[in-house]
Design a protein around this motif. Sequence first.
Motif, PDB file in Angstrom:
ATOM      1  N   ILE A   1      28.770 106.852-149.585  1.00  0.00           N
ATOM      2  CA  ILE A   1      27.695 106.600-148.625  1.00  0.00           C
ATOM      3  C   ILE A   1      28.268 106.072-147.314  1.00  0.00           C
ATOM      4  O   ILE A   1      27.837 106.455-146.224  1.00  0.00           O
ATOM      5  N   GLY A   2      29.256 105.182-147.393  1.00  0.00           N
ATOM      6  CA  GLY A   2      29.897 104.684-146.179  1.00  0.00           C
ATOM      7  C   GLY A   2      30.593 105.781-145.415  1.00  0.00           C
ATOM      8  O   GLY A   2      30.518 105.853-144.173  1.00  0.00           O
ATOM      9  N   ILE A   3      31.290 106.668-146.139  1.00  0.00           N
ATOM     10  CA  ILE A   3      31.963 107.793-145.480  1.00  0.00           C
ATOM     11  C   ILE A   3      30.945 108.740-144.855  1.00  0.00           C
ATOM     12  O   ILE A   3      31.136 109.248-143.743  1.00  0.00           O
ATOM     13  N   LEU A   4      29.829 108.970-145.552  1.00  0.00           N
ATOM     14  CA  LEU A   4      28.785 109.841-145.011  1.00  0.00           C
ATOM     15  C   LEU A   4      28.232 109.282-143.700  1.00  0.00           C
ATOM     16  O   LEU A   4      27.946 110.038-142.767  1.00  0.00           O
ATOM     17  N   ALA A   5      28.089 107.965-143.619  1.00  0.00           N
ATOM     18  CA  ALA A   5      27.600 107.352-142.385  1.00  0.00           C
ATOM     19  C   ALA A   5      28.541 107.649-141.220  1.00  0.00           C
ATOM     20  O   ALA A   5      28.106 108.020-140.115  1.00  0.00           O
ATOM     21  N   VAL A   6      29.829 107.513-141.459  1.00  0.00           N
ATOM     22  CA  VAL A   6      30.814 107.795-140.404  1.00  0.00           C
ATOM     23  C   VAL A   6      30.807 109.280-140.038  1.00  0.00           C
ATOM     24  O   VAL A   6      30.890 109.644-138.863  1.00  0.00           O
TER      25      VAL A   6
ATOM     26  N   GLY B   1      21.549 108.689-136.104  1.00  0.00           N
ATOM     27  CA  GLY B   1      21.816 107.259-136.120  1.00  0.00           C
ATOM     28  C   GLY B   1      20.787 106.467-136.892  1.00  0.00           C
ATOM     29  O   GLY B   1      21.102 105.401-137.436  1.00  0.00           O
ATOM     30  N   GLU B   2      19.537 106.962-136.962  1.00  0.00           N
ATOM     31  CA  GLU B   2      18.514 106.256-137.734  1.00  0.00           C
ATOM     32  C   GLU B   2      18.861 106.242-139.215  1.00  0.00           C
ATOM     33  O   GLU B   2      18.679 105.230-139.901  1.00  0.00           O
ATOM     34  N   VAL B   3      19.352 107.358-139.723  1.00  0.00           N
ATOM     35  CA  VAL B   3      19.753 107.422-141.133  1.00  0.00           C
ATOM     36  C   VAL B   3      21.024 106.618-141.360  1.00  0.00           C
ATOM     37  O   VAL B   3      21.189 105.968-142.410  1.00  0.00           O
TER      38      VAL B   3
ATOM     39  N   ILE C   1      24.669 102.439-143.800  1.00  0.00           N
ATOM     40  CA  ILE C   1      25.578 101.306-143.598  1.00  0.00           C
ATOM     41  C   ILE C   1      25.112 100.104-144.417  1.00  0.00           C
ATOM     42  O   ILE C   1      25.923  99.398-145.044  1.00  0.00           O
ATOM     43  N   VAL C   2      23.806  99.860-144.451  1.00  0.00           N
ATOM     44  CA  VAL C   2      23.280  98.739-145.228  1.00  0.00           C
ATOM     45  C   VAL C   2      23.556  98.947-146.724  1.00  0.00           C
ATOM     46  O   VAL C   2      23.949  98.008-147.429  1.00  0.00           O
ATOM     47  N   ILE C   3      23.366 100.160-147.214  1.00  0.00           N
ATOM     48  CA  ILE C   3      23.628 100.442-148.633  1.00  0.00           C
ATOM     49  C   ILE C   3      25.101 100.214-148.952  1.00  0.00           C
ATOM     50  O   ILE C   3      25.446  99.607-149.975  1.00  0.00           O
ATOM     51  N   PHE C   4      25.984 100.705-148.075  1.00  0.00           N
ATOM     52  CA  PHE C   4      27.422 100.496-148.299  1.00  0.00           C
ATOM     53  C   PHE C   4      27.770  99.017-148.316  1.00  0.00           C
ATOM     54  O   PHE C   4      28.473  98.537-149.220  1.00  0.00           O
ATOM     55  N   LEU C   5      27.286  98.266-147.326  1.00  0.00           N
ATOM     56  CA  LEU C   5      27.605  96.844-147.266  1.00  0.00           C
ATOM     57  C   LEU C   5      27.064  96.101-148.481  1.00  0.00           C
ATOM     58  O   LEU C   5      27.737  95.223-149.033  1.00  0.00           O
ATOM     59  N   ALA C   6      25.849  96.454-148.919  1.00  0.00           N
ATOM     60  CA  ALA C   6      25.267  95.791-150.088  1.00  0.00           C
ATOM     61  C   ALA C   6      26.106  96.058-151.333  1.00  0.00           C
ATOM     62  O   ALA C   6      26.378  95.140-152.123  1.00  0.00           O
ATOM     63  N   GLY C   7      26.503  97.306-151.528  1.00  0.00           N
ATOM     64  CA  GLY C   7      27.312  97.642-152.694  1.00  0.00           C
ATOM     65  C   GLY C   7      28.677  96.987-152.662  1.00  0.00           C
ATOM     66  O   GLY C   7      29.160  96.457-153.676  1.00  0.00           O
TER      67      GLY C   7
ATOM     68  N   LEU D   1      34.579 101.422-137.681  1.00  0.00           N
ATOM     69  CA  LEU D   1      34.453 102.821-137.249  1.00  0.00           C
ATOM     70  C   LEU D   1      33.033 103.122-136.791  1.00  0.00           C
ATOM     71  O   LEU D   1      32.825 103.798-135.777  1.00  0.00           O
ATOM     72  N   ALA D   2      32.050 102.626-137.542  1.00  0.00           N
ATOM     73  CA  ALA D   2      30.659 102.866-137.156  1.00  0.00           C
ATOM     74  C   ALA D   2      30.349 102.230-135.806  1.00  0.00           C
ATOM     75  O   ALA D   2      29.728 102.853-134.931  1.00  0.00           O
ATOM     76  N   LEU D   3      30.808 100.989-135.602  1.00  0.00           N
ATOM     77  CA  LEU D   3      30.561 100.319-134.331  1.00  0.00           C
ATOM     78  C   LEU D   3      31.252 101.041-133.181  1.00  0.00           C
ATOM     79  O   LEU D   3      30.678 101.212-132.098  1.00  0.00           O
ATOM     80  N   ALA D   4      32.488 101.476-133.417  1.00  0.00           N
ATOM     81  CA  ALA D   4      33.226 102.167-132.362  1.00  0.00           C
ATOM     82  C   ALA D   4      32.560 103.485-131.987  1.00  0.00           C
ATOM     83  O   ALA D   4      32.437 103.827-130.801  1.00  0.00           O
ATOM     84  N   LEU D   5      32.116 104.231-132.990  1.00  0.00           N
ATOM     85  CA  LEU D   5      31.468 105.509-132.710  1.00  0.00           C
ATOM     86  C   LEU D   5      30.128 105.307-132.017  1.00  0.00           C
ATOM     87  O   LEU D   5      29.778 106.044-131.086  1.00  0.00           O
ATOM     88  N   VAL D   6      29.370 104.307-132.458  1.00  0.00           N
ATOM     89  CA  VAL D   6      28.085 104.035-131.815  1.00  0.00           C
ATOM     90  C   VAL D   6      28.288 103.626-130.364  1.00  0.00           C
ATOM     91  O   VAL D   6      27.548 104.045-129.465  1.00  0.00           O
ATOM     92  N   ALA D   7      29.314 102.803-130.113  1.00  0.00           N
ATOM     93  CA  ALA D   7      29.608 102.414-128.733  1.00  0.00           C
ATOM     94  C   ALA D   7      30.041 103.627-127.910  1.00  0.00           C
ATOM     95  O   ALA D   7      29.672 103.760-126.734  1.00  0.00           O
ATOM     96  N   ALA D   8      30.828 104.520-128.527  1.00  0.00           N
ATOM     97  CA  ALA D   8      31.250 105.726-127.811  1.00  0.00           C
ATOM     98  C   ALA D   8      30.070 106.625-127.484  1.00  0.00           C
ATOM     99  O   ALA D   8      30.090 107.350-126.472  1.00  0.00           O
ATOM    100  N   LEU D   9      29.033 106.590-128.321  1.00  0.00           N
ATOM    101  CA  LEU D   9      27.827 107.372-128.058  1.00  0.00           C
ATOM    102  C   LEU D   9      26.912 106.695-127.032  1.00  0.00           C
ATOM    103  O   LEU D   9      25.846 107.216-126.716  1.00  0.00           O
TER     104      LEU D   9
END
Length: 449
Positions: free
Chosen positions: A124-129, A160-162, A167-173, A209-217
Motif C-alpha cells: 500500500i505504501g509503494i502504491l501511494a508513491v 492525491g486524494e486516494v 499513506i495513513v493505512i501504511f503508517l498505521a500498519g 518520498l510522498a512529501l517530496a513528490l507532493v512538493a514537486a507537484l
Amino acid sequence: MISPRTREAGFLVPAALVGALGVATVATARADALRTGPVATVAIGLALLVAMHVALRLRAPQADPYVLPTVGVLTAIGMVTLYRINPDLARDQLVWLGVAAVVFVGVLLVMPDHRVLERYRYLIGILAVVLLLATAAFGTVIYGAKLWITLPGGQTVQPGEVVKVLIVIFLAGYMRDKRELLAVPTRRILGVPAPPMAVLGPMLVVLGLALALVAALNDFGTALMFFGVFLAMIYVATGRAAYAGVGAGLFLAGAVAIWAAVPRIQDRVDSWLHPFQDTQDRGYQMVQSLYALADGGVVGTGLGKGFLVTESGRPVIPFLETDFIFTAVGTELGFIGAMGVLALIMLFVARGFTIAARANDGFSKLLATGLTAMLGLQAFIIVGGVVRLVPLTGVTLPFLSYGGSSVVTNFGIVAILLVISHRTDRPYRPRVKRRDRGADEAPAWDDEP
C-alpha cells in the motif's frame, strides 16, 4: 432499547430537511416565486444516503449511529450551497455522490474486516508513491499545481486524494508492527531520545518520498496534511510528546525554507499578511472573502440573497465552489450558520476519535486516528485560510466543497471508520464447552464461524 441503526435513521431526517428546504429556498429566491422542482435533486441525494444506511443495517449493524447523519447534513449543506452558486455544479456533485455511495457500499461488502489491510502495508505504501509518480509523469498543470490526471473524455481525477488514505493505512500498519521499538528509544537525535534508524527508516523513506513528490507537484497543502497526520499518529502509537514537539520544530524549519525558496509560497504568505495592499490581484480573493463574511453578519443575508454571483453567473470570489465554499455558507447563513457547520465538523471528528479510542487493537486505533485527523486537519486548514487565520492552501472542505475525487475518497474514509466501529461494538458470544474435546474453546465474536 433503540438499536444504533434505528437511531441513525432518525438522525437522517435533518439531512433531508436541510437539503429539501435549502434547495427550495434558493430556487424560490432565484425565480421570485415558489418552486419545488429542484427538490427532486435532493430526493436523489437522500435516496443515496438511505442506500448507505441500508448497507450498514446489513453489513455493519453495530457501527456508530452518528457519523453518517453528520456527514449527511454536511453534504446537504454543500449541495444547497453549490446549487446556490451554479445548479450545474450541484448536478455534477450529485453524480459524484452516486459514485461515492457505490464506493461506500463496496467497502462494506468487500472489506468486512479492515485488519486485512495491515498485511499489505508495504504494498500500500509503494502504491501511494506510484500514484504520485504517475501524477508527476502524466498529470495536467492547472492553476500552477500538477494534481490532476485527465482521462479520456476530458474528465479529471486527483490521485492525491486516494494517496492520503493509502499513506495513513501504511503508517498505521507499520507503527502498529513496530510500536514497542518506537516507544522505547535507544539513541538520541537532536538531543531527544529516539528509536534506531532501522526502525524509523522504512517509515521515513515512504513518507519522505510522498512529501517530496507532493512538493514537486506544487501541492504544499497536502504535504502539510501528510506531516500533521504523521505527528498525530506517532504520538498515539508511542505516547511520547517529544516526537510531536521535534516534528513541529522540523515542520516550522521546513516551512521557512520552502517560503524562502518558492516564489508561489511567498506570494501566498504576502497576500495573507497584507491582503489590502493589492486588492485587485494577489489579495483579491482574501479581501472579497472577508467582505462577504462581514456582509453575512450574525444571521446571514438569506439563501439566494447574498452577493456571491454576478448577473452573468460568474462567482464574485474565484474558486468559490471549492476553496471558498465556507465563505458562501457564512455569507448567506451568517455567523450562526458558519458555527453550525464547524460544530458538525467537530462532531464528526469527535466521533472518529471515539471510534479510535474504543477500538480493541492497535492497528484499528491508529487507522481511525489517522483518517479522522486527516479530515479534521483538512477542515482546519481550509477554514483557517478563508478567515485569514493561516495562509490559504488549495485543499477542499470535506463533504461541502465541489470535487469528485474528494467526495468519493471522503465517503470511503467514512465507510472504513464505520467498519472499525462495527467490529469494536459487535455482540460478544462466548463459546460453550464442547464435550468431545473436554475443554473450553477460545471466545469468539458472533460473526465468526
